[in-house]
Motif scaffolding. Structure first.
Motif, mmCIF file in Angstrom:
data_model
loop_
_atom_site.group_PDB
_atom_site.id
_atom_site.type_symbol
_atom_site.label_atom_id
_atom_site.label_comp_id
_atom_site.label_asym_id
_atom_site.label_seq_id
_atom_site.Cartn_x
_atom_site.Cartn_y
_atom_site.Cartn_z
ATOM 1 N N GLY A 148 0.809 -1.220 0.000
ATOM 2 C CA GLY A 148 0.000 0.000 0.000
ATOM 3 C C GLY A 148 0.838 1.264 0.000
ATOM 4 N N PHE A 149 2.129 1.138 0.338
ATOM 5 C CA PHE A 149 3.031 2.290 0.345
ATOM 6 C C PHE A 149 3.608 2.591 -1.039
ATOM 7 C CE2 PHE A 149 4.072 1.659 5.085
ATOM 8 C CZ PHE A 149 3.243 2.716 5.452
ATOM 9 N N LYS A 150 3.267 1.768 -2.008
ATOM 10 C CA LYS A 150 3.841 1.913 -3.344
ATOM 11 C C LYS A 150 3.567 3.311 -3.911
ATOM 12 C CE LYS A 150 4.121 -0.480 -7.781
ATOM 13 N NZ LYS A 150 3.624 -1.622 -8.598
ATOM 14 N N ALA A 151 4.619 3.916 -4.460
ATOM 15 C CA ALA A 151 4.564 5.254 -5.077
ATOM 16 C C ALA A 151 4.299 6.375 -4.084
ATOM 17 C CB ALA A 151 3.511 5.286 -6.186
ATOM 18 N N SER A 152 4.407 6.093 -2.780
ATOM 19 C CA SER A 152 4.178 7.125 -1.763
ATOM 20 C C SER A 152 5.478 7.694 -1.204
ATOM 21 C CB SER A 152 3.354 6.547 -0.601
ATOM 22 O OG SER A 152 4.116 5.589 0.116
ATOM 23 N N GLY A 153 6.601 7.056 -1.517
ATOM 24 C CA GLY A 153 7.876 7.475 -0.937
ATOM 25 C C GLY A 153 8.138 6.843 0.414
ATOM 26 N N LEU A 154 7.172 6.054 0.897
ATOM 27 C CA LEU A 154 7.307 5.363 2.176
ATOM 28 C C LEU A 154 7.587 3.882 1.936
ATOM 29 C CD1 LEU A 154 4.182 6.907 3.934
ATOM 30 C CD2 LEU A 154 6.547 7.683 4.167
ATOM 31 N N THR A 155 8.390 3.288 2.789
ATOM 32 C CA THR A 155 8.665 1.857 2.714
ATOM 33 C C THR A 155 8.738 1.262 4.113
ATOM 34 O OG1 THR A 155 11.064 2.256 2.668
ATOM 35 C CG2 THR A 155 9.949 2.010 0.540
ATOM 36 N N VAL A 156 8.608 -0.070 4.170
ATOM 37 C CA VAL A 156 8.718 -0.794 5.435
ATOM 38 C C VAL A 156 9.746 -1.903 5.258
ATOM 39 C CG1 VAL A 156 7.527 -2.292 7.079
ATOM 40 C CG2 VAL A 156 6.352 -0.319 6.161
ATOM 41 N N SER A 157 10.570 -2.082 6.260
ATOM 42 C CA SER A 157 11.542 -3.176 6.228
ATOM 43 C C SER A 157 11.616 -3.813 7.609
ATOM 44 C CB SER A 157 12.923 -2.669 5.811
ATOM 45 O OG SER A 157 13.460 -1.801 6.798
ATOM 46 N N GLU A 158 12.153 -5.029 7.643
ATOM 47 C CA GLU A 158 12.348 -5.688 8.925
ATOM 48 C C GLU A 158 13.539 -5.055 9.646
ATOM 49 O OE1 GLU A 158 10.560 -10.041 8.823
ATOM 50 O OE2 GLU A 158 12.471 -9.948 7.767
ATOM 51 N N PHE A 159 13.479 -5.055 10.963
ATOM 52 C CA PHE A 159 14.540 -4.460 11.786
ATOM 53 C C PHE A 159 15.608 -5.524 12.015
ATOM 54 C CE2 PHE A 159 15.641 -2.386 16.112
ATOM 55 C CZ PHE A 159 16.685 -1.702 15.525
ATOM 56 N N LEU A 160 16.516 -5.664 11.036
ATOM 57 C CA LEU A 160 17.547 -6.697 11.090
ATOM 58 C C LEU A 160 18.703 -6.282 11.995
ATOM 59 C CD1 LEU A 160 17.790 -7.518 7.267
ATOM 60 C CD2 LEU A 160 16.433 -8.723 8.992
ATOM 61 N N THR A 161 19.405 -7.278 12.522
ATOM 62 C CA THR A 161 20.648 -6.992 13.238
ATOM 63 C C THR A 161 21.680 -6.497 12.222
ATOM 64 O OG1 THR A 161 21.426 -9.264 12.945
ATOM 65 C CG2 THR A 161 20.197 -8.778 14.964
ATOM 66 N N LYS A 162 22.760 -5.919 12.710
ATOM 67 C CA LYS A 162 23.774 -5.359 11.813
ATOM 68 C C LYS A 162 24.362 -6.436 10.910
ATOM 69 C CE LYS A 162 28.039 -2.654 11.720
ATOM 70 N NZ LYS A 162 29.090 -1.976 12.530
ATOM 71 N N SER A 163 24.654 -7.612 11.466
ATOM 72 C CA SER A 163 25.252 -8.681 10.668
ATOM 73 C C SER A 163 24.290 -9.159 9.587
ATOM 74 C CB SER A 163 25.676 -9.846 11.565
ATOM 75 O OG SER A 163 24.557 -10.403 12.235
ATOM 76 N N ARG A 164 22.996 -9.250 9.904
ATOM 77 C CA ARG A 164 22.021 -9.707 8.906
ATOM 78 C C ARG A 164 21.754 -8.628 7.859
ATOM 79 N NH1 ARG A 164 18.252 -14.451 11.024
ATOM 80 N NH2 ARG A 164 19.543 -15.153 12.747
ATOM 81 N N HIS A 165 21.783 -7.380 8.287
ATOM 82 C CA HIS A 165 21.622 -6.288 7.324
ATOM 83 C C HIS A 165 22.774 -6.305 6.316
ATOM 84 C CE1 HIS A 165 20.750 -2.315 5.709
ATOM 85 N NE2 HIS A 165 22.020 -2.013 5.891
ATOM 86 N N ASN A 166 24.003 -6.473 6.803
ATOM 87 C CA ASN A 166 25.162 -6.536 5.913
ATOM 88 C C ASN A 166 25.068 -7.743 4.982
ATOM 89 O OD1 ASN A 166 26.208 -4.262 7.143
ATOM 90 N ND2 ASN A 166 27.531 -5.402 8.535
ATOM 91 N N LEU A 167 24.591 -8.854 5.519
ATOM 92 C CA LEU A 167 24.419 -10.062 4.712
ATOM 93 C C LEU A 167 23.371 -9.836 3.618
ATOM 94 C CD1 LEU A 167 25.269 -13.092 4.509
ATOM 95 C CD2 LEU A 167 23.281 -13.612 5.918
#
Length: 237
Positions: A148-167
């Motif tokens: 539902g955020f498509k084309a709104s400039g807003l996005t949602v992501s999971e709050f990953l740990t630093k190691s998982r974000h880098n992965l």
């Protein structure tokens, strides 16, 4: 944790045994260059084995700590692109954008347990908002409604740990943005051969094939066909 303690105790016992054997060798007779070299090689082999064992145990412990941290973040999401104000009520802002774009029924301030901006303020772009929902079911409802955020400039992501974000970033770089996504804190990847993989640490990522074996045969046939046509053209001339 118990496994790590057992490993350390085993290594300590092995170390004491090796030192005792070395001491007995010193007490039983004269030391020669040959015997000293043999003892040194034996002790070096043991030390290298011990270091490798400890390294594996530390890596295993790090993985378990990372998993525990992801479980702690199970009710959390990151909301990106929400405009920032010095005197803002972050929770109210989240409720507003969720209500306007996602249409989640019954979503209110009470649906959010806590929320705050992540990182230091920047004039370039608003900081993401860490949202901890009242329960996992509500978090999942927002997560699966994120289109539902498509084309709104807003996005949602999971709050990953630093190691998982880098992965995750490394996986996207290797296999492409459209071939990688996250779900429940794990990185999911579609390999070039079409197979599906799940990664939690680098060893998982490095085991995924980066080339497709299925495409090699058609390409070879295509090349052979072009070569055959070229030969026929030369003969005709």
């Amino acid at each position: 944790m118990d496994a790590l303690k057992d490993s350390l105790n085993t290594l300590a016992e092995m170390f004491e045994q090796k030192m005792s054997e070395f001491q007995q060798g010193l007490d039983n007779g004269p030391i020669t260059n040959t015997s000293l070299a043999a003892e040194f090689n034996s002790f070096r082999t043991f030390v290298l084995f011990a270091m490798n064992t400890l390294q594996r145990q530390v890596e295993f412990l790090g993985i378990e700590v990372d998993r525990l941290e992801m479980r702690r973040r199970r009710k959390m999401l990151l909301v990106h692109g929400v405009s920032e104000d010095k005197s803002e009520d972050v929770t109210s802002r989240v409720c507003k954008v969720v209500g306007e774009h996602l249409g989640v029924t019954g979503f209110s301030v009470a649906s959010i347990k806590s929320s705050h901006r992540l990182g230091r303020p920047s004039e370039k772009k608003p900081r993401p908002i860490v949202v901890k929902f009242a329960d996992v079911a509500l978090r999942d409802t927002v997560w699966f409604s994120k289109t539902g955020f498509k084309a709104s400039g807003l996005t949602v992501s999971e709050f990953l740990t630093k190691s998982r974000h880098n992965l995750f970033m490394e996986a996207r770089q290797r296999f492409g943005i459209n071939k990688c996504w996250t779900r429940d804190g794990c990185i999911h990847i579609i390999a070039p051969d079409g197979s599906h993989h799940r990664a939690e640490w680098k060893a998982d990522l490095h085991s995924i094939p980066q080339t497709s074996k299925q495409t090699s045969k058609p390409l070879t046939q295509c090349t052979a066909s072009l070569t055959s046509r070229s030969k026929r053209t030369v003969k005709n001339k």
